[in-house]
Design a protein around this motif. Structure first.
Motif, PDB file in Angstrom:
ATOM      1  N   LYS A 124      45.312  29.209  57.219  1.00 49.09           N
ATOM      2  CA  LYS A 124      44.089  28.757  57.702  1.00 49.09           C
ATOM      3  C   LYS A 124      43.925  27.583  57.094  1.00 49.09           C
ATOM      4  O   LYS A 124      43.189  26.544  58.008  1.00 49.09           O
ATOM      5  N   GLU A 132      41.567  22.211  57.540  1.00 51.09           N
ATOM      6  CA  GLU A 132      41.650  23.871  58.034  1.00 51.09           C
ATOM      7  C   GLU A 132      41.621  23.502  59.593  1.00 51.09           C
ATOM      8  O   GLU A 132      40.951  22.520  60.272  1.00 51.09           O
ATOM      9  N   TYR A 135      38.872  26.313  64.555  1.00 51.79           N
ATOM     10  CA  TYR A 135      39.061  27.734  65.203  1.00 51.79           C
ATOM     11  C   TYR A 135      39.565  27.745  66.562  1.00 51.79           C
ATOM     12  O   TYR A 135      40.073  28.386  66.979  1.00 51.79           O
ATOM     13  N   GLU A 240      32.314  28.050  73.882  1.00 52.23           N
ATOM     14  CA  GLU A 240      33.144  29.091  73.312  1.00 52.23           C
ATOM     15  C   GLU A 240      32.564  30.063  73.052  1.00 52.23           C
ATOM     16  O   GLU A 240      31.473  29.977  72.036  1.00 52.23           O
ATOM     17  N   HIS A 242      31.129  33.100  70.229  1.00 53.63           N
ATOM     18  CA  HIS A 242      31.266  33.233  68.867  1.00 53.63           C
ATOM     19  C   HIS A 242      30.571  34.381  68.363  1.00 53.63           C
ATOM     20  O   HIS A 242      29.553  35.068  69.235  1.00 53.63           O
ATOM     21  N   PRO A 243      31.072  35.208  67.544  1.00 48.72           N
ATOM     22  CA  PRO A 243      30.354  36.466  67.108  1.00 48.72           C
ATOM     23  C   PRO A 243      29.044  36.261  66.356  1.00 48.72           C
ATOM     24  O   PRO A 243      29.226  35.492  65.195  1.00 48.72           O
ATOM     25  N   PHE A 244      28.179  36.978  66.779  1.00 46.10           N
ATOM     26  CA  PHE A 244      26.904  37.131  65.862  1.00 46.10           C
ATOM     27  C   PHE A 244      26.372  38.613  66.015  1.00 46.10           C
ATOM     28  O   PHE A 244      26.395  39.147  66.864  1.00 46.10           O
ATOM     29  N   ILE A 261      20.933  32.513  63.562  1.00 51.29           N
ATOM     30  CA  ILE A 261      22.148  31.765  63.505  1.00 51.29           C
ATOM     31  C   ILE A 261      22.101  30.627  62.248  1.00 51.29           C
ATOM     32  O   ILE A 261      21.363  29.836  62.752  1.00 51.29           O
ATOM     33  N   ASP A 266      30.548  23.228  63.824  1.00 49.23           N
ATOM     34  CA  ASP A 266      30.221  22.585  64.931  1.00 49.23           C
ATOM     35  C   ASP A 266      29.152  23.405  65.848  1.00 49.23           C
ATOM     36  O   ASP A 266      28.337  22.807  66.168  1.00 49.23           O
ATOM     37  N   THR A 268      27.479  26.229  65.500  1.00 49.48           N
ATOM     38  CA  THR A 268      26.355  26.659  65.011  1.00 49.48           C
ATOM     39  C   THR A 268      25.150  25.362  64.875  1.00 49.48           C
ATOM     40  O   THR A 268      24.038  25.392  65.137  1.00 49.48           O
ATOM     41  N   THR A 309      21.028  39.933  59.093  1.00 53.29           N
ATOM     42  CA  THR A 309      20.917  40.113  60.353  1.00 53.29           C
ATOM     43  C   THR A 309      21.157  41.802  60.722  1.00 53.29           C
ATOM     44  O   THR A 309      20.179  42.378  61.430  1.00 53.29           O
ATOM     45  N   GLU A 414      30.209  44.670  56.316  1.00 49.45           N
ATOM     46  CA  GLU A 414      30.914  43.947  57.361  1.00 49.45           C
ATOM     47  C   GLU A 414      31.045  42.582  56.872  1.00 49.45           C
ATOM     48  O   GLU A 414      30.434  41.883  56.211  1.00 49.45           O
ATOM     49  N   PHE A 416      31.722  38.667  57.674  1.00 48.42           N
ATOM     50  CA  PHE A 416      31.440  37.804  58.961  1.00 48.42           C
ATOM     51  C   PHE A 416      32.404  36.789  59.339  1.00 48.42           C
ATOM     52  O   PHE A 416      32.416  35.718  59.727  1.00 48.42           O
ATOM     53  N   GLU A 417      33.760  37.175  58.973  1.00 50.36           N
ATOM     54  CA  GLU A 417      34.928  36.444  59.651  1.00 50.36           C
ATOM     55  C   GLU A 417      36.053  37.310  59.920  1.00 50.36           C
ATOM     56  O   GLU A 417      36.574  38.365  59.373  1.00 50.36           O
ATOM     57  N   PHE A 418      36.655  36.862  61.183  1.00 49.07           N
ATOM     58  CA  PHE A 418      37.734  37.495  61.709  1.00 49.07           C
ATOM     59  C   PHE A 418      39.241  36.917  61.285  1.00 49.07           C
ATOM     60  O   PHE A 418      40.205  37.756  61.515  1.00 49.07           O
ATOM     61  N   ARG A 419      38.953  35.540  61.246  1.00 53.98           N
ATOM     62  CA  ARG A 419      40.583  34.930  61.019  1.00 53.98           C
ATOM     63  C   ARG A 419      41.272  35.482  59.890  1.00 53.98           C
ATOM     64  O   ARG A 419      40.589  35.530  58.655  1.00 53.98           O
TER      65      ARG A 419
HETATM   66  C1  LIG Z   1      31.036  40.380  62.973  1.00 52.67           C
HETATM   67  C2  LIG Z   1      30.568  38.897  62.843  1.00 52.67           C
HETATM   68  C3  LIG Z   1      29.116  38.796  62.889  1.00 52.67           C
HETATM   69  C4  LIG Z   1      28.454  37.641  62.281  1.00 52.67           C
HETATM   70  N1  LIG Z   1      27.064  37.562  62.424  1.00 52.67           N
HETATM   71  C5  LIG Z   1      26.452  36.342  62.196  1.00 52.67           C
HETATM   72  C6  LIG Z   1      25.193  36.309  62.208  1.00 52.67           C
HETATM   73  O1  LIG Z   1      24.417  37.141  62.669  1.00 52.67           O
HETATM   74  N2  LIG Z   1      24.651  35.057  61.965  1.00 52.67           N
HETATM   75  C7  LIG Z   1      25.172  34.025  61.535  1.00 52.67           C
HETATM   76  O2  LIG Z   1      24.625  32.979  61.314  1.00 52.67           O
HETATM   77  N3  LIG Z   1      26.702  34.043  61.705  1.00 52.67           N
HETATM   78  C8  LIG Z   1      27.291  35.192  61.997  1.00 52.67           C
HETATM   79  N4  LIG Z   1      28.606  35.149  61.906  1.00 52.67           N
HETATM   80  C9  LIG Z   1      29.586  34.197  61.638  1.00 52.67           C
HETATM   81  C10 LIG Z   1      29.372  33.042  62.833  1.00 52.67           C
HETATM   82  O3  LIG Z   1      30.395  34.068  63.862  1.00 52.67           O
HETATM   83  C11 LIG Z   1      30.322  31.762  62.402  1.00 52.67           C
HETATM   84  O4  LIG Z   1      29.459  31.369  61.538  1.00 52.67           O
HETATM   85  C12 LIG Z   1      30.257  30.947  63.546  1.00 52.67           C
HETATM   86  O5  LIG Z   1      31.257  31.309  64.373  1.00 52.67           O
HETATM   87  C13 LIG Z   1      30.910  29.536  63.172  1.00 52.67           C
HETATM   88  O6  LIG Z   1      31.253  28.705  63.950  1.00 52.67           O
HETATM   89  P1  LIG Z   1      31.075  26.947  63.745  1.00 52.67           P
HETATM   90  O7  LIG Z   1      31.837  26.547  65.086  1.00 52.67           O
HETATM   91  O8  LIG Z   1      29.516  26.631  63.517  1.00 52.67           O
HETATM   92  O9  LIG Z   1      31.581  26.838  62.450  1.00 52.67           O
HETATM   93  P2  LIG Z   1      33.211  26.204  61.813  1.00 52.67           P
HETATM   94  O10 LIG Z   1      33.138  25.832  60.724  1.00 52.67           O
HETATM   95  O11 LIG Z   1      33.829  25.808  62.999  1.00 52.67           O
HETATM   96  O12 LIG Z   1      33.761  27.765  61.738  1.00 52.67           O
HETATM   97  C14 LIG Z   1      33.462  28.500  60.555  1.00 52.67           C
HETATM   98  C15 LIG Z   1      34.302  29.786  60.540  1.00 52.67           C
HETATM   99  O13 LIG Z   1      33.771  30.712  61.396  1.00 52.67           O
HETATM  100  C16 LIG Z   1      34.822  31.439  62.118  1.00 52.67           C
HETATM  101  N5  LIG Z   1      34.816  31.129  63.686  1.00 52.67           N
HETATM  102  C17 LIG Z   1      34.540  29.889  64.129  1.00 52.67           C
HETATM  103  N6  LIG Z   1      34.448  29.939  65.487  1.00 52.67           N
HETATM  104  C18 LIG Z   1      34.608  31.321  65.844  1.00 52.67           C
HETATM  105  C19 LIG Z   1      34.728  32.122  66.918  1.00 52.67           C
HETATM  106  N7  LIG Z   1      34.657  31.600  68.039  1.00 52.67           N
HETATM  107  N8  LIG Z   1      35.044  33.423  66.828  1.00 52.67           N
HETATM  108  C20 LIG Z   1      35.091  33.908  65.748  1.00 52.67           C
HETATM  109  N9  LIG Z   1      34.999  33.376  64.422  1.00 52.67           N
HETATM  110  C21 LIG Z   1      34.685  31.806  64.606  1.00 52.67           C
HETATM  111  C22 LIG Z   1      36.219  30.855  61.567  1.00 52.67           C
HETATM  112  O14 LIG Z   1      36.647  31.894  60.645  1.00 52.67           O
HETATM  113  C23 LIG Z   1      35.943  29.639  61.014  1.00 52.67           C
HETATM  114  O15 LIG Z   1      36.845  29.368  60.030  1.00 52.67           O
HETATM  115  C24 LIG Z   1      29.304  36.439  62.160  1.00 52.67           C
HETATM  116  C25 LIG Z   1      30.627  36.499  62.192  1.00 52.67           C
HETATM  117  C26 LIG Z   1      31.252  37.878  62.439  1.00 52.67           C
HETATM  118  C27 LIG Z   1      32.566  38.006  62.337  1.00 52.67           C
END
Ligand SMILES: Cc1cc2nc3c(=O)[nH]c(=O)nc-3n(C[C@H](O)[C@H](O)[C@H](O)COP(=O)(O)OP(=O)(O)OC[C@H]3O[C@@H](n4cnc5c(N)ncnc54)[C@H](O)[C@@H]3O)c2cc1C
Length: 419
Positions: A124, A132, A135, A240, A242-244, A261, A266, A268, A309, A414, A416-419
């Motif tokens: 990662k 890093e 994503y 793109e 994203h999971p929330f 959120i 980027d 968010t 949440t 739970e 909040f990260e899949f990678r």
């Molecule tokens: C099951 C689950 C539930 C979530 N619920 C919430 C919520 O209710 N509220 C909230 O604020 N956040 C939640 N998140 C976290 C949210 O998905 C990440 O903060 C957001 O995707 C980050 O994207 P970014 O481009 O803003 O940040 P970046 O800095 O680009 O990404 C930060 C990290 O978020 C993960 N990420 C980025 N893009 C994606 C994507 N397209 N799909 C999956 N993961 C990604 C990666 O691990 C990455 O390293 C949740 C995550 C998961 C897995």
């Protein structure tokens, strides 16, 4: 159970390789068992990437399914290395046709492609640096695994082998090739097949996060309390998925959905800056098994920041069970970051089974077991702990509770990260 299930196709390949390679010696069995098991595991991983909902109960949620997917990915690399290092004995079989030679070359391209993609997927952050892999790039590069699988499928079907096409192993590998390719195609089409269109009806920029509400344009998604969804918008930079977690709302065609959120990266941050009422939104879900309504009579809920949440959507159904006691601790840095504080305070006043503590660490320090023991309306020993927040916080708190003799009976969380 879930890991055993995920490994089953690979184990079956190893078993079928015994009769198929019996005449060729142990080294050949080892090499072809490893390659067949790797191929089976690749097909399994492509299948898991389709997000099969019916397997969520077995894997205990999509986040765990992705962890198994990742572990299986590491296993595949190790097996492929065994196949590469231990040369099979083809007992005089030579690459006769052009197709045989093409199959050999494609096998090599697939090998190097797999190593590069595996490195991109598993690392990662570059060690000792702050770099890093974004994503989006990780996700796009992940798609190429489908191409690698296709190359391996051609390689295994047309390379000279010490068994013929009627051998059970050959039939099994061809079946896996079909499953893998169909799964890959399904994953690419999934946004079209499973995505539901919504219209943004509200955007509130609160200190704790951006609160987004949306109503379905026609049929809405089906989701249970505590589940999450993948969302994207028809707006530049927000396309793109994203999971929330669904932070409130209802399933179905009339149901509004609500998300909270936190602007961390980027997507968010862009969402907070640019999203407007009236924007079109695509929602795919619900996924996940974080539903405290399934839990026991005494539950401690701990939310770290935006981890509030799932509790917001699960509150009503969890309290519908008579006699249940719940104490929610919401940890934030400053009280202004709280989300839905009024609603939670009102629920605590109205519901005898529910208590709520907003823990602002800027004033009260980090939440520890001591705060839980003194603040909780019931004895935390033997109660269930439902947690949503950073892993380090969960591990610290659970360890702390155990040391104080207040070990929870069960810890549900739970990621909040899949990678
Ligand atoms: C099951 C689950 C539930 C979530 N619920 C919430 C919520 O209710 N509220 C909230 O604020 N956040 C939640 N998140 C976290 C949210 O998905 C990440 O903060 C957001 O995707 C980050 O994207 P970014 O481009 O803003 O940040 P970046 O800095 O680009 O990404 C930060 C990290 O978020 C993960 N990420 C980025 N893009 C994606 C994507 N397209 N799909 C999956 N993961 C990604 C990666 O691990 C990455 O390293 C949740 C995550 C998961 C897995």
């Amino acid at each position: 159970m879930a890991v055993a299930l995920a490994l089953l196709p690979a184990l079956l390949a190893v078993l079928l390789a015994i009769p198929a390679t019996s005449a060729a010696g142990g080294g050949t069995w080892l090499s072809l068992s490893a390659s067949s098991a790797a191929f089976a595991a690749m097909a399994t991983n492509l299948f898991l990437a389709t997000r099969p909902r019916f397997l969520e109960p077995v894997f205990h949620g999509l986040d765990r399914m992705y962890r198994v997917h990742r572990a299986l990915g590491i296993t595949i690399v190790l097996l492929v290395l065994v196949h590469y290092v231990v040369a099979p004995n083809f007992q005089g079989l030579t690459l006769a046709s052009g197709l045989n030679r093409l199959a050999k070359d494609l096998g090599e391209y697939a090998f190097y492609g797999l190593l590069v993609l595996a490195a991109l997927s598993l690392v990662k952050r570059i060690p000792y640096t702050r770099f890093e892999l974004p994503y989006g790039i990780w996700r796009q590069s992940h798609r190429l695994f489908g191409l690698v699988f296709l190359l391996v499928a051609i390689h295994q079907a047309f390379i000279k082998r010490p068994f013929d096409g009627a051998a059970l192993l050959a039939v099994y590998l061809n079946l896996l090739a079909v499953i893998g390719i169909a799964s890959f195609a399904l994953t690419q089409l999934r946004p079209l097949l499973r995505g539901r269109r919504y219209l943004v009806t509200g955007v509130a920029r609160a200190p704790g996060g951006t609160l987004v509400t949306a109503r379905p344009a026609s049929a809405g998604i089906r989701a249970r309390p505590g589940q999450f969804a993948f969302i994207r918008f028809d707006r530049a930079g927000l396309g793109e998925a994203h999971p929330f977690t669904i932070a409130g709302g209802e399933s179905g065609s009339n149901g509004q959905l609500r998300f909270a959120i936190r602007p961390l990266g980027d997507f968010t941050r862009r969402l907070r800056d640019t999203l407007q009422v009236g924007d079109a939104m695509v929602v795919e879900g619900g996924y996940g098994r974080f539903d405290p309504a399934r839990g026991g009579a005494r539950q401690i809920w701990i939310a770290g920041g935006i981890g509030i949440t799932p509790f917001l959507s699960a509150l009503d159904s969890a309290l519908a069970v008579p006699g249940r006691q719940i104490h929610l601790f919401h940890c934030v840095r400053g009280a202004e970051e709280a989300i839905d504080r009024e609603r939670l305070d009102a629920a605590a006043r109205a519901e005898p089974g529910f208590a709520f503590t907003l823990h602002a660490s800027a004033e009260a320090g980090r939440l520890g077991a001591g705060h839980i023991v003194s603040g909780c309306g019931f004895d935390p020993a033997g109660a269930e702990l439902w947690f949503c927040g950073p892993s380090a916080m969960r591990e610290g708190l659970v360890g702390d509770l155990v040391r104080q003799g207040k070990a929870p009976s069960r810890v549900e969380f739970e990621r909040f990260e899949f990678r």
